[in-house]
Write a protein that holds these residues in place. Structure first.
Motif, PDB file in Angstrom:
ATOM      1  N   GLY A  13       0.840  -1.205   0.000  1.00 53.62           N
ATOM      2  CA  GLY A  13       0.000   0.000   0.000  1.00 53.62           C
ATOM      3  C   GLY A  13       0.867   1.242   0.000  1.00 53.62           C
ATOM      4  O   GLY A  13       0.667   2.153   0.801  1.00 53.62           O
ATOM      5  N   SER A  15       1.455   3.240  -2.785  1.00 49.07           N
ATOM      6  CA  SER A  15       1.289   4.081  -3.978  1.00 49.07           C
ATOM      7  C   SER A  15       0.722   5.468  -3.700  1.00 49.07           C
ATOM      8  O   SER A  15       0.714   6.314  -4.582  1.00 49.07           O
ATOM      9  N   SER A  16       0.228   5.706  -2.484  1.00 47.57           N
ATOM     10  CA  SER A  16      -0.255   7.059  -2.157  1.00 47.57           C
ATOM     11  C   SER A  16      -0.278   7.244  -0.649  1.00 47.57           C
ATOM     12  O   SER A  16       0.001   6.307   0.103  1.00 47.57           O
ATOM     13  N   ALA A  60       0.871  -5.650  -6.683  1.00 47.88           N
ATOM     14  CA  ALA A  60       0.249  -6.734  -5.919  1.00 47.88           C
ATOM     15  C   ALA A  60      -1.048  -6.250  -5.298  1.00 47.88           C
ATOM     16  O   ALA A  60      -1.139  -5.110  -4.831  1.00 47.88           O
ATOM     17  N   ASP A  61      -2.030  -7.125  -5.299  1.00 43.79           N
ATOM     18  CA  ASP A  61      -3.281  -6.884  -4.592  1.00 43.79           C
ATOM     19  C   ASP A  61      -3.180  -7.668  -3.285  1.00 43.79           C
ATOM     20  O   ASP A  61      -2.974  -8.895  -3.312  1.00 43.79           O
ATOM     21  N   VAL A  62      -3.315  -6.998  -2.148  1.00 40.81           N
ATOM     22  CA  VAL A  62      -3.091  -7.684  -0.867  1.00 40.81           C
ATOM     23  C   VAL A  62      -4.119  -8.780  -0.593  1.00 40.81           C
ATOM     24  O   VAL A  62      -3.904  -9.619   0.282  1.00 40.81           O
ATOM     25  N   ASN A  88       0.299  -1.705   5.159  1.00 38.20           N
ATOM     26  CA  ASN A  88      -0.377  -0.393   5.249  1.00 38.20           C
ATOM     27  C   ASN A  88      -1.616  -0.292   4.366  1.00 38.20           C
ATOM     28  O   ASN A  88      -2.429   0.616   4.542  1.00 38.20           O
ATOM     29  N   ILE A 111      -9.517  -6.548   2.223  1.00 38.13           N
ATOM     30  CA  ILE A 111      -8.289  -5.728   2.115  1.00 38.13           C
ATOM     31  C   ILE A 111      -7.720  -5.436   3.510  1.00 38.13           C
ATOM     32  O   ILE A 111      -6.534  -5.679   3.771  1.00 38.13           O
ATOM     33  N   PRO A 183      -3.388   6.156  13.377  1.00 37.47           N
ATOM     34  CA  PRO A 183      -3.605   7.584  13.198  1.00 37.47           C
ATOM     35  C   PRO A 183      -5.064   7.975  13.366  1.00 37.47           C
ATOM     36  O   PRO A 183      -5.973   7.173  13.116  1.00 37.47           O
ATOM     37  N   VAL A 186      -6.072  11.737   8.671  1.00 36.60           N
ATOM     38  CA  VAL A 186      -4.906  12.111   7.868  1.00 36.60           C
ATOM     39  C   VAL A 186      -5.430  12.541   6.498  1.00 36.60           C
ATOM     40  O   VAL A 186      -6.291  11.856   5.919  1.00 36.60           O
ATOM     41  N   THR A 188      -5.539  12.317   3.093  1.00 35.83           N
ATOM     42  CA  THR A 188      -5.064  11.442   2.007  1.00 35.83           C
ATOM     43  C   THR A 188      -6.215  11.130   1.049  1.00 35.83           C
ATOM     44  O   THR A 188      -7.343  11.558   1.260  1.00 35.83           O
ATOM     45  N   TYR A 191     -10.262   9.125   1.540  1.00 39.22           N
ATOM     46  CA  TYR A 191     -11.642   9.625   1.574  1.00 39.22           C
ATOM     47  C   TYR A 191     -12.357   9.424   0.235  1.00 39.22           C
ATOM     48  O   TYR A 191     -13.579   9.418   0.179  1.00 39.22           O
TER      49      TYR A 191
HETATM   50  P1  NDP Z   1      -4.588   6.082   0.526  1.00 38.24           P
HETATM   51  O1  NDP Z   1      -5.881   5.785  -0.141  1.00 38.24           O
HETATM   52  O2  NDP Z   1      -3.792   7.238   0.048  1.00 38.24           O
HETATM   53  O3  NDP Z   1      -3.651   4.796   0.525  1.00 38.24           O
HETATM   54  C1  NDP Z   1      -4.139   3.489   0.571  1.00 38.24           C
HETATM   55  C2  NDP Z   1      -3.080   2.571   0.019  1.00 38.24           C
HETATM   56  O4  NDP Z   1      -3.556   1.234   0.106  1.00 38.24           O
HETATM   57  C3  NDP Z   1      -2.781   2.857  -1.440  1.00 38.24           C
HETATM   58  O5  NDP Z   1      -1.410   2.720  -1.678  1.00 38.24           O
HETATM   59  C4  NDP Z   1      -3.555   1.770  -2.159  1.00 38.24           C
HETATM   60  O6  NDP Z   1      -2.906   1.430  -3.378  1.00 38.24           O
HETATM   61  C5  NDP Z   1      -3.413   0.625  -1.160  1.00 38.24           C
HETATM   62  N1  NDP Z   1      -4.400  -0.407  -1.381  1.00 38.24           N
HETATM   63  C6  NDP Z   1      -5.741  -0.340  -1.266  1.00 38.24           C
HETATM   64  N2  NDP Z   1      -6.308  -1.522  -1.586  1.00 38.24           N
HETATM   65  C7  NDP Z   1      -5.283  -2.353  -1.914  1.00 38.24           C
HETATM   66  C8  NDP Z   1      -5.223  -3.692  -2.337  1.00 38.24           C
HETATM   67  N3  NDP Z   1      -6.318  -4.429  -2.495  1.00 38.24           N
HETATM   68  N4  NDP Z   1      -4.006  -4.226  -2.594  1.00 38.24           N
HETATM   69  C9  NDP Z   1      -2.891  -3.489  -2.457  1.00 38.24           C
HETATM   70  N5  NDP Z   1      -2.892  -2.219  -2.038  1.00 38.24           N
HETATM   71  C10 NDP Z   1      -4.077  -1.648  -1.790  1.00 38.24           C
HETATM   72  O7  NDP Z   1      -4.967   6.266   2.059  1.00 38.24           O
HETATM   73  P2  NDP Z   1      -4.076   6.313   3.415  1.00 38.24           P
HETATM   74  O8  NDP Z   1      -2.673   6.581   3.141  1.00 38.24           O
HETATM   75  O9  NDP Z   1      -4.832   7.216   4.319  1.00 38.24           O
HETATM   76  O10 NDP Z   1      -4.282   4.828   3.956  1.00 38.24           O
HETATM   77  C11 NDP Z   1      -3.246   3.987   4.412  1.00 38.24           C
HETATM   78  C12 NDP Z   1      -3.711   3.235   5.643  1.00 38.24           C
HETATM   79  O11 NDP Z   1      -3.943   4.166   6.695  1.00 38.24           O
HETATM   80  C13 NDP Z   1      -5.004   2.455   5.483  1.00 38.24           C
HETATM   81  O12 NDP Z   1      -4.852   1.181   6.096  1.00 38.24           O
HETATM   82  C14 NDP Z   1      -6.024   3.279   6.263  1.00 38.24           C
HETATM   83  O13 NDP Z   1      -7.086   2.497   6.741  1.00 38.24           O
HETATM   84  C15 NDP Z   1      -5.134   3.832   7.357  1.00 38.24           C
HETATM   85  N6  NDP Z   1      -5.627   5.014   8.065  1.00 38.24           N
HETATM   86  C16 NDP Z   1      -5.852   6.176   7.383  1.00 38.24           C
HETATM   87  C17 NDP Z   1      -6.357   7.286   8.052  1.00 38.24           C
HETATM   88  C18 NDP Z   1      -6.719   8.543   7.338  1.00 38.24           C
HETATM   89  O14 NDP Z   1      -7.401   9.412   7.933  1.00 38.24           O
HETATM   90  N7  NDP Z   1      -6.284   8.771   6.087  1.00 38.24           N
HETATM   91  C19 NDP Z   1      -6.581   7.266   9.507  1.00 38.24           C
HETATM   92  C20 NDP Z   1      -6.254   6.000  10.121  1.00 38.24           C
HETATM   93  C21 NDP Z   1      -5.811   4.935   9.419  1.00 38.24           C
HETATM   94  P3  NDP Z   1      -3.611   0.965  -4.736  1.00 38.24           P
HETATM   95  O15 NDP Z   1      -4.957   1.620  -4.796  1.00 38.24           O
HETATM   96  O16 NDP Z   1      -2.655   1.447  -5.770  1.00 38.24           O
HETATM   97  O17 NDP Z   1      -3.660  -0.517  -4.641  1.00 38.24           O
END
Ligand code: NDP
Length: 247
Positions: A13, A15-16, A60-62, A88, A111, A183, A186, A188, A191
């Motif tokens: 996870g 990529s963002s 990879a898809d987790v 993550n 996921i 957290p 955040v 990101t 949403y």
């Molecule tokens: P983003 O949406 O920016 O990041 C989510 C990441 O997870 C991306 O890199 C996405 O990549 C990856 N992802 C989602 N589904 C899959 C999948 N099936 N296989 C592989 N990768 C996957 O959000 P955040 O950075 O905010 O999220 C990261 C983590 O933080 C999450 O677990 C979220 O629950 C947690 N979190 C976030 C908070 C917030 O307020 N933002 C607060 C508390 C926890 P891609 O789509 O390219 O696969």
């Protein structure tokens, strides 16, 4: 030398958001990285933005255990061992239960929970053989609290907290550290995964109001700290909120 320098770290996870910021932070600290997610264009751009880093990416898809295993195998092939796995990846399609969003429930369970388990399953044999390692997962304040609309998402994050505590208890004698980073809001792309319009508007309002939500870099700093402590020190959880967050 930084305590992160030369550590082999896999980030699922990446990529963002938090994963991307953590990749940049750890690359700066001299880690050897393998990063993964589904969006190849974003992973490629991230790797290209870090020309001095020792870094590889894999798509990879987790939810697919073979693809997760392939990411760990790539790290072992490239570097010979794995010091840290950071699980993550996550999605947060919040909505009231009454909307019966069956597909979103399944997606969150697959996921946010099974994805973490797939990571643990893939890396644990490697770490047990090494007699060292650290597994980190991004949990959440939602792993401690529930509010209307968060029932299933909070359920997944409560579950991750339980799984990571179970991992800690089972593997502490094998010198494997279990850490969750929890957290609050955040700012990101997370949403964007909320499809219920009303819930998306109110959740965004809290995280993306200027000066309110944490930045991904704030969370990346917490991850780096948890990795940087001596092997004899296991940070079980870092709960990190925006100062102005009430919940
Ligand atoms: P983003 O949406 O920016 O990041 C989510 C990441 O997870 C991306 O890199 C996405 O990549 C990856 N992802 C989602 N589904 C899959 C999948 N099936 N296989 C592989 N990768 C996957 O959000 P955040 O950075 O905010 O999220 C990261 C983590 O933080 C999450 O677990 C979220 O629950 C947690 N979190 C976030 C908070 C917030 O307020 N933002 C607060 C508390 C926890 P891609 O789509 O390219 O696969």
């Amino acid at each position: 030398m930084s305590k992160i320098q030369d550590k082999v770290i896999v980030i699922m996870g990446a990529s963002s958001g938090i994963g991307e910021a953590t990749t940049k932070k750890l690359a700066q600290e001299g880690a050897k990285l393998v990063i993964a997610a589904r969006r190849e264009d974003r992973l490629k751009a991230l790797v290209e933005s870090l020309p001095d880093a020792d870094i590889a990416y894999a798509v990879a898809d987790v939810t697919n255990k073979d693809e997760v295993q392939a990411v760990i195998d790539l790290a072992v092939e490239k570097y010979g061992h794995v010091d840290v796995l950071y699980n993550n990846a996550g999605v947060m399609p919040l909505a009231p239960l009454s909307e019966k969003r069956f597909d979103e429930w399944r997606q969150m369970l697959d996921i946010n929970i099974v994805g973490v388990l797939n990571g643990i399953a893939a890396v644990l044999p490697v770490m047990k053989k090494q007699q060292s390692g650290q597994i980190i997962a991004t949990d959440s304040v939602a792993g401690h609290a529930v509010w209307p609309g968060s029932a299933v998402y909070s359920g997944t994050k409560f579950a991750v907290r339980a799984i990571m505590e179970g991992l800690r208890q089972e593997e502490q004698t094998g010198n494997i550290r279990s850490t969750i980073i929890s957290p609050g809001a955040v700012d990101t792309e997370l949403y964007n995964t909320i499809n219920d319009p009303e819930t998306q508007a109110s959740a965004r309002n809290s995280a993306q109001t200027e000066g309110f939500g944490l930045k991904s870099e704030d969370v990346a700093d917490a991850v780096a700290y948890a990795i940087s402590t001596p092997e004899s020190v296991s940070i079980s959880e870092i709960l990190i909120r925006p100062t102005k967050q009430a919940l």
